[in-house]
Design an enzyme around this catalytic site. Sequence first.
Site, PDB file in Angstrom:
ATOM      1  CG  ASP A 229       8.368-117.945   2.278  1.00  0.00           C
ATOM      2  OD1 ASP A 229       9.043-118.977   2.338  1.00  0.00           O
ATOM      3  OD2 ASP A 229       8.197-117.186   3.253  1.00  0.00           O
ATOM      4  CD  GLU A 281       7.264-122.973   2.726  1.00  0.00           C
ATOM      5  OE1 GLU A 281       8.073-123.585   3.428  1.00  0.00           O
ATOM      6  OE2 GLU A 281       7.044-121.759   2.871  1.00  0.00           O
TER       7      GLU A 281
HETATM    8  C1  GLC Z   1       9.771-120.594   4.355  1.00  0.00           C
HETATM    9  C2  GLC Z   1      11.176-120.638   3.806  1.00  0.00           C
HETATM   10  C3  GLC Z   1      12.135-120.536   4.943  1.00  0.00           C
HETATM   11  C4  GLC Z   1      11.921-119.219   5.652  1.00  0.00           C
HETATM   12  C5  GLC Z   1      10.468-119.058   6.089  1.00  0.00           C
HETATM   13  C6  GLC Z   1      10.156-117.637   6.446  1.00  0.00           C
HETATM   14  O1  GLC Z   1       9.469-121.695   5.133  1.00  0.00           O
HETATM   15  O2  GLC Z   1      11.350-121.792   3.034  1.00  0.00           O
HETATM   16  O3  GLC Z   1      13.468-120.640   4.518  1.00  0.00           O
HETATM   17  O4  GLC Z   1      12.743-119.129   6.786  1.00  0.00           O
HETATM   18  O5  GLC Z   1       9.565-119.394   5.053  1.00  0.00           O
HETATM   19  O6  GLC Z   1      10.099-116.825   5.305  1.00  0.00           O
END
Ligand code: GLC
Length: 561
Positions: A229, A281
Amino acid sequence: MSDHTLARPAAAAAPGDPAARPWWRDAVIYQVYVRSFAAGPGQPAVAGAGNLAGVRSRLRYLADLGVDAVWFNPWYPSPMADAGYDVADYRAIEPSFGTLDEAEKLIAEAHELGIRIILDVVPNHGSDAQPWFTAALAAAPGSPERDRFIFRPGRGPDGDRPPNNWESEFGGPAWTRVPGPGGEPGEWYLHLFTPEQPDFNWGNADVRAEFEDVLRFWFDRGVDGFRIDSAVLLAKDPAMADFDPDAGVHPFVDRDEVHAVYRAWRSIADGYPGDRVLIGEVWLPDVERTTRYLHPGELQTVFNFDFLRCPWDAAELRQVIEATLASHTRVDAPATWVLSNHDVIRNVTRYGRADTSFDRPGYRIGEPTDLVLGTRRARAAALLSLSLPGTAYIYQGEELGLWEVEDLADEDRQDPMWQRSGRQHLGRDGCRVPLPWSGRRPPFGFTDGEAPTWLPQPSSWAGLTVEAESADPASMLSLYRYALQVRHAQPAFTVDSFAWRPAPAEVLCFRRGADVTVMINLSDRPVELPTHEEILAASQPVIRGGSLPPDTGVWLRTRPR
Ligand code: GLC
């Protein structure tokens, strides 16, 4: 600890043999948002939410769909300030979802069905309910406990201005002030998301050791990989300088220091048998910076956000596909193809609008939408994303053609974006509504009984339940099931080869392997199909005489080159 092995393991194979290709190079990965997937039979759903018993009871559904792996959004104990992305304990299961014992059973059962398991690891920030953070609040400024997070004195004579100008992703300042030892106003701590999500200090050795241990904890339990994440945010400018859009290096996005973290993680993953995968991500505007995360010894794959945000437009899709394949080929990493996830508007809705580009969720909710057109395009998009070289993602409900639920009542909205933006930004709840499984009325078999789901389902989903769509050969679910069967059966889909074929401007046409041709017609008139031997899959019936209707995709067997 258990030593699970897959029922369909990659066989030991000679180099160059396709069986030696790691599974993550062309897997189809299904994203499970546990709260909204299914509630277990015979178990009361806590506040109308899903749980691990629900996932276990539906593993057969996922196996029949034909997916290779499941990525779970965070399943750890959490006060749910950001739907589980505020993790209170990285080595346990959220009590309303189940127990660690159930998670281990789930992993074993999935493996028996040939499904791998990917967990979400959230390293940028924890929860303010985490024991480390409680200890940091109780400890003095400058203490080792505070050094695991990012505490700083405020600016101004009374320290009452935040340490710098950084803003939270969800709106408002990225800093919150805490009381000092005598109750007087004290230091500020950094949170790039909500105040309940304090950022860790990745310059601190305890933090690095802790996450390495967390990875081992789950790898030891048979987990096949992690989705990381907010992967580009971990390293912060130690000087905590103000963000200046004209300065070259960003104070917290994509700093060079972050790569050392992933090199350490990769050596841990590689120490385990069976091709464990790390997926970032990584949402950056610059392709070159993105692919740095894919350099040898770092992550194996990253999400393709350029594809996710691309409008339904042949020229733009062609450009994104070309740029993606070129940049990924250079670093020998598989591309990923994502149409939606738990953070963005559902693609059926997006494709049904005049402007089909991706926007931040919520801003454009309520725009005129043609769901019939959106669904038709989403079917063609499924055949596109499942036919490109690399891994494809399916966000739960995409295979049912669910649309964004835009008319949730204000009091039902739970995404922190909604409150923190002063109710300007409607947030991401509309793509997180629990799945409809069966029956004619909400809760559509999501829970036993009649209890409403945590986000209410629209009664207009009666035709989109798994039960209804399973009985309809023309449904979105039948298309996905069929397409995944074909993808698994055709060797052309598990090789890297890809070549454009000549086609009109508003049509995408390419060859995969020696004998498969894919054509997607984004124009508003029928287009003639290339000479072919067999139609392998089509998102709408092909017109008699051999032409492809508008907003339709087809997979053809063509004569080998
Ligand atoms: C990422 C997740 C999202 C979350 C954010 C903070 O972007 O996909 O859902 O709110 O991180 O952890």
